[in-house]
Write a protein that holds these residues in place. Structure first.
Motif, PDB file in Angstrom:
ATOM      1  N   THR A 169      -0.688   1.030 -87.183  1.00  0.00           N
ATOM      2  CA  THR A 169      -0.423  -0.055 -86.157  1.00  0.00           C
ATOM      3  C   THR A 169      -1.332   1.490 -85.463  1.00  0.00           C
ATOM      4  OG1 THR A 169       0.710  -1.062 -87.346  1.00  0.00           O
ATOM      5  CG2 THR A 169       0.407  -1.642 -85.107  1.00  0.00           C
ATOM      6  N   GLY A 170      -0.315   2.612 -84.710  1.00  0.00           N
ATOM      7  CA  GLY A 170      -0.932   2.365 -83.592  1.00  0.00           C
ATOM      8  C   GLY A 170      -1.486   4.528 -85.035  1.00  0.00           C
ATOM      9  N   LEU A 171      -1.324   5.560 -83.854  1.00  0.00           N
ATOM     10  CA  LEU A 171      -1.707   6.988 -84.314  1.00  0.00           C
ATOM     11  C   LEU A 171      -0.488   7.664 -83.491  1.00  0.00           C
ATOM     12  CD1 LEU A 171      -2.932   8.864 -85.977  1.00  0.00           C
ATOM     13  CD2 LEU A 171      -3.974   9.413 -83.366  1.00  0.00           C
ATOM     14  N   GLY A 190       3.758  15.353 -78.052  1.00  0.00           N
ATOM     15  CA  GLY A 190       3.321  15.057 -79.810  1.00  0.00           C
ATOM     16  C   GLY A 190       3.094  13.531 -79.347  1.00  0.00           C
ATOM     17  N   GLU A 191       2.800  13.217 -78.979  1.00  0.00           N
ATOM     18  CA  GLU A 191       2.540  11.504 -78.573  1.00  0.00           C
ATOM     19  C   GLU A 191       0.695  11.922 -79.145  1.00  0.00           C
ATOM     20  OE1 GLU A 191       3.145   8.559 -78.247  1.00  0.00           O
ATOM     21  OE2 GLU A 191       5.492   9.439 -78.295  1.00  0.00           O
ATOM     22  N   LEU A 192       0.508  12.215 -79.618  1.00  0.00           N
ATOM     23  CA  LEU A 192      -1.100  12.608 -80.077  1.00  0.00           C
ATOM     24  C   LEU A 192      -2.128  11.835 -80.098  1.00  0.00           C
ATOM     25  CD1 LEU A 192      -0.683  14.614 -83.125  1.00  0.00           C
ATOM     26  CD2 LEU A 192       0.390  15.815 -80.885  1.00  0.00           C
ATOM     27  N   GLY A 193      -2.109  10.496 -80.528  1.00  0.00           N
ATOM     28  CA  GLY A 193      -2.182   9.481 -80.551  1.00  0.00           C
ATOM     29  C   GLY A 193      -2.922   9.223 -78.800  1.00  0.00           C
ATOM     30  N   ASP A 219      -9.454   7.555 -76.401  1.00  0.00           N
ATOM     31  CA  ASP A 219      -8.298   8.702 -77.080  1.00  0.00           C
ATOM     32  C   ASP A 219      -8.378   8.745 -78.612  1.00  0.00           C
ATOM     33  OD1 ASP A 219      -6.626   6.063 -77.374  1.00  0.00           O
ATOM     34  OD2 ASP A 219      -5.573   6.824 -76.001  1.00  0.00           O
ATOM     35  N   ALA A 220      -8.000   9.094 -79.498  1.00  0.00           N
ATOM     36  CA  ALA A 220      -7.612   9.168 -81.065  1.00  0.00           C
ATOM     37  C   ALA A 220      -6.977   8.070 -81.156  1.00  0.00           C
ATOM     38  CB  ALA A 220      -6.610  10.565 -81.100  1.00  0.00           C
ATOM     39  N   GLU A 221      -6.305   7.000 -80.793  1.00  0.00           N
ATOM     40  CA  GLU A 221      -5.359   5.676 -81.783  1.00  0.00           C
ATOM     41  C   GLU A 221      -6.321   4.941 -81.688  1.00  0.00           C
ATOM     42  OE1 GLU A 221      -1.390   4.589 -80.992  1.00  0.00           O
ATOM     43  OE2 GLU A 221      -1.972   3.226 -80.061  1.00  0.00           O
ATOM     44  N   SER A 222      -7.815   5.139 -80.150  1.00  0.00           N
ATOM     45  CA  SER A 222      -8.801   3.633 -80.521  1.00  0.00           C
ATOM     46  C   SER A 222      -9.776   4.028 -81.203  1.00  0.00           C
ATOM     47  CB  SER A 222      -8.994   3.949 -78.914  1.00  0.00           C
ATOM     48  OG  SER A 222     -10.041   5.351 -79.091  1.00  0.00           O
ATOM     49  N   VAL A 223      -9.633   5.055 -81.801  1.00  0.00           N
ATOM     50  CA  VAL A 223     -10.261   5.141 -83.021  1.00  0.00           C
ATOM     51  C   VAL A 223      -9.473   4.804 -84.783  1.00  0.00           C
ATOM     52  CG1 VAL A 223     -12.130   6.382 -84.449  1.00  0.00           C
ATOM     53  CG2 VAL A 223     -12.210   6.260 -82.261  1.00  0.00           C
ATOM     54  N   ALA A 224      -8.355   6.114 -84.405  1.00  0.00           N
ATOM     55  CA  ALA A 224      -7.648   6.822 -85.822  1.00  0.00           C
ATOM     56  C   ALA A 224      -6.530   5.938 -85.601  1.00  0.00           C
ATOM     57  CB  ALA A 224      -7.190   8.124 -85.857  1.00  0.00           C
ATOM     58  N   SER A 225      -6.592   4.352 -86.056  1.00  0.00           N
ATOM     59  CA  SER A 225      -5.083   3.503 -86.566  1.00  0.00           C
ATOM     60  C   SER A 225      -5.596   2.218 -86.654  1.00  0.00           C
ATOM     61  CB  SER A 225      -4.533   3.076 -84.920  1.00  0.00           C
ATOM     62  OG  SER A 225      -5.127   2.407 -83.614  1.00  0.00           O
ATOM     63  N   PHE A 297      -0.842  18.124 -90.612  1.00  0.00           N
ATOM     64  CA  PHE A 297      -0.623  16.892 -92.179  1.00  0.00           C
ATOM     65  C   PHE A 297      -1.077  15.734 -91.686  1.00  0.00           C
ATOM     66  CE2 PHE A 297       3.278  19.764 -91.886  1.00  0.00           C
ATOM     67  CZ  PHE A 297       2.890  20.175 -93.910  1.00  0.00           C
ATOM     68  N   VAL A 298      -1.417  14.104 -92.239  1.00  0.00           N
ATOM     69  CA  VAL A 298      -2.370  13.416 -92.038  1.00  0.00           C
ATOM     70  C   VAL A 298      -1.736  12.155 -93.373  1.00  0.00           C
ATOM     71  CG1 VAL A 298      -3.923  12.130 -92.845  1.00  0.00           C
ATOM     72  CG2 VAL A 298      -4.269  14.280 -92.027  1.00  0.00           C
ATOM     73  N   GLY A 299      -0.905  11.456 -92.319  1.00  0.00           N
ATOM     74  CA  GLY A 299      -0.082  10.343 -93.840  1.00  0.00           C
ATOM     75  C   GLY A 299      -0.801   8.819 -92.977  1.00  0.00           C
ATOM     76  N   GLY A 300       0.043   8.746 -93.891  1.00  0.00           N
ATOM     77  CA  GLY A 300      -0.329   6.490 -93.689  1.00  0.00           C
ATOM     78  C   GLY A 300      -0.999   6.094 -94.717  1.00  0.00           C
ATOM     79  N   GLY A 301      -1.288   4.978 -94.735  1.00  0.00           N
ATOM     80  CA  GLY A 301      -2.372   3.869 -95.969  1.00  0.00           C
ATOM     81  C   GLY A 301      -3.823   4.902 -96.139  1.00  0.00           C
ATOM     82  N   VAL A 302      -4.118   5.710 -95.818  1.00  0.00           N
ATOM     83  CA  VAL A 302      -5.012   6.120 -96.472  1.00  0.00           C
ATOM     84  C   VAL A 302      -4.681   7.300 -97.058  1.00  0.00           C
ATOM     85  CG1 VAL A 302      -6.818   6.235 -94.666  1.00  0.00           C
ATOM     86  CG2 VAL A 302      -5.270   7.670 -94.335  1.00  0.00           C
ATOM     87  N   VAL A 303      -3.719   7.701 -97.176  1.00  0.00           N
ATOM     88  CA  VAL A 303      -3.535   8.773 -97.939  1.00  0.00           C
ATOM     89  C   VAL A 303      -2.382   7.587 -99.310  1.00  0.00           C
ATOM     90  CG1 VAL A 303      -1.144   9.751 -98.747  1.00  0.00           C
ATOM     91  CG2 VAL A 303      -2.591   9.797 -96.505  1.00  0.00           C
TER      92      VAL A 303
END
Ligand SMILES: [Zn+2]
Length: 362
Positions: A169-171, A190-193, A219-225, A297-303
């Protein structure tokens, strides 16, 4: 170097080697909006459950019932494992943030802990008091990052560093240095989003700057979430292609349907996920300048999709991660396996590290 992590994930290595043949275990509890998922990790680094063991989390019913539900999760997983409560030396707990490094929920509450009872509630301390056992806290992103790190590096975990980004939902995510989560002074490392990333070349020339729920623009979450797809990416792409099948759906449903379409080769859906992968690559490029980790590492639904789609996604992340030649020779981008169990397992890894340092009386 690029390879996909194998799905055989049933052992990890703790930062400090526990006593050989010790009879004790630790329990990891992953607290979520609807369920608590629990696992058991032995002193010799073996997970005793290989599936989700869940009970309702009852977080919407107030703090007392929610803490009771965490105890229920512990008892349930011990029953599944055939162990008595006396075998447990420590408990790892993870919850969604924001919370302090010691497990005090934000004074403004959070998505999962919205009732006023939760504002500033010490969830770690409350569970520790109820169980009479040490409870080690991590937020869910950090717990998943810790699990990925230990799963990937095994015995080398204490000598390696990593950065994990989990697209949900977020990053979410986390930074692990020499096998330990980097927490930061206020517990907010570590709040990378919410790291700002360059948008030039990621966005189309006429695409508006993406807005994040945190207030940042770009920011990163504005795209990757998933939220980024709903608020920013799909509205733009569907306005350009009003005849696309996703344009006929409510936006939330369209966002959730986009991944399946992308995996089937739909050009518009692929553009959405390409922008997400570019965002992650740019985020990792920034991470490379800060901690120069051994792995991303990349995780989440795309995986959780077909191998061909996830390979394309990770390749696109890698192609957009700018590393120096010396870094590229040493590092790797991997997928986080078993993400549904990663929170509980990471929480258990953190608890094992603490339990292994306690004087032995078991
Ligand atoms: Zn943000």
């Amino acid at each position: 170097m690029l390879r996909l992590v194998s799905c055989q994930a049933d052992s990890v290595t703790a930062p400090d080697p526990p006593q050989a043949n010790a009879a004790w275990v630790v329990v990891g509890i992953d607290n979520g909006g609807t369920s608590n998922n629990a696992t058991v990790l032995t002193a010799t680094n073996e997970f005793l459950v290989d599936h989700l063991v869940e009970v309702p989390s009852r977080v919407t019913e107030g703090t007392a019932l929610a803490v009771e539900a965490m105890e229920s999760a512990l008892d349930t997983v011990l029953t599944v494992s055939g162990l008595p409560r006396s075998a447990v030396r420590a408990v790892g707990l993870d919850t969604p943030g924001p919370a302090s490094a010691d497990g005090v929920i934000s004074s403004r509450g959070s998505t999962n802990f919205s009732g006023q009872q939760w504002w500033g509630f010490d969830i770690r301390g409350a569970l520790e008091a109820r169980l009479g056992l040490p409870v080690v806290y991590n937020n869910d992103g950090n717990a998943a990052a810790l699990y990925a790190h230990h799963e990937h590096f095994g015995a080398d975990a204490v000598r390696r560093s990593s950065v994990a980004a989990i697209v949900g939902t977020g990053l979410g995510g986390g930074v692990v240095e020499r096998g330990q989560v980097v927490r930061g002074a206020a517990g907010m490392a570590g709040e990378l989003g919410h790291v700002m990333i360059p948008m030039q070349g990621l966005l189309e020339p006429d695409q508006p700057l993406p807005q994040c729920n945190c207030g940042n623009v770009g920011d990163a979450e504005s795209v990757a979430s998933l939220t980024g797809i709903v608020k920013n990416l799909l509205p733009y792409w569907l306005a350009r292609h009003p005849d696309h099948p996703l344009a006929a759906m409510p936006i939330g449903l369209a966002a959730k349907s986009a991944r399946g379409l992308a995996a089937d080769g739909d050009a518009l859906a692929l553009k959405v996920f390409e922008q997400q992968a570019i965002a992650l690559g740019r985020l990792f490029t920034i991470a490379a300048q800060f901690t120069d980790p051994h792995a991303y590492f990349v995780g989440g639904g795309v995986v959780e999709t077909e191998p061909a789609f996830r390979s394309w996604f990770v390749d696109t992340v890698l192609a957009n991660t700018t590393l120096r030649a010396e870094q590229r020779a040493l590092t790797t981008i991997e997928l986080i396996p078993h993400l549904d169990m990663a929170g509980a397992r990471g929480a258990a890894v953190a608890a094992l590290a603490v339990a292994a340092r306690q004087p032995t009386d078991a």
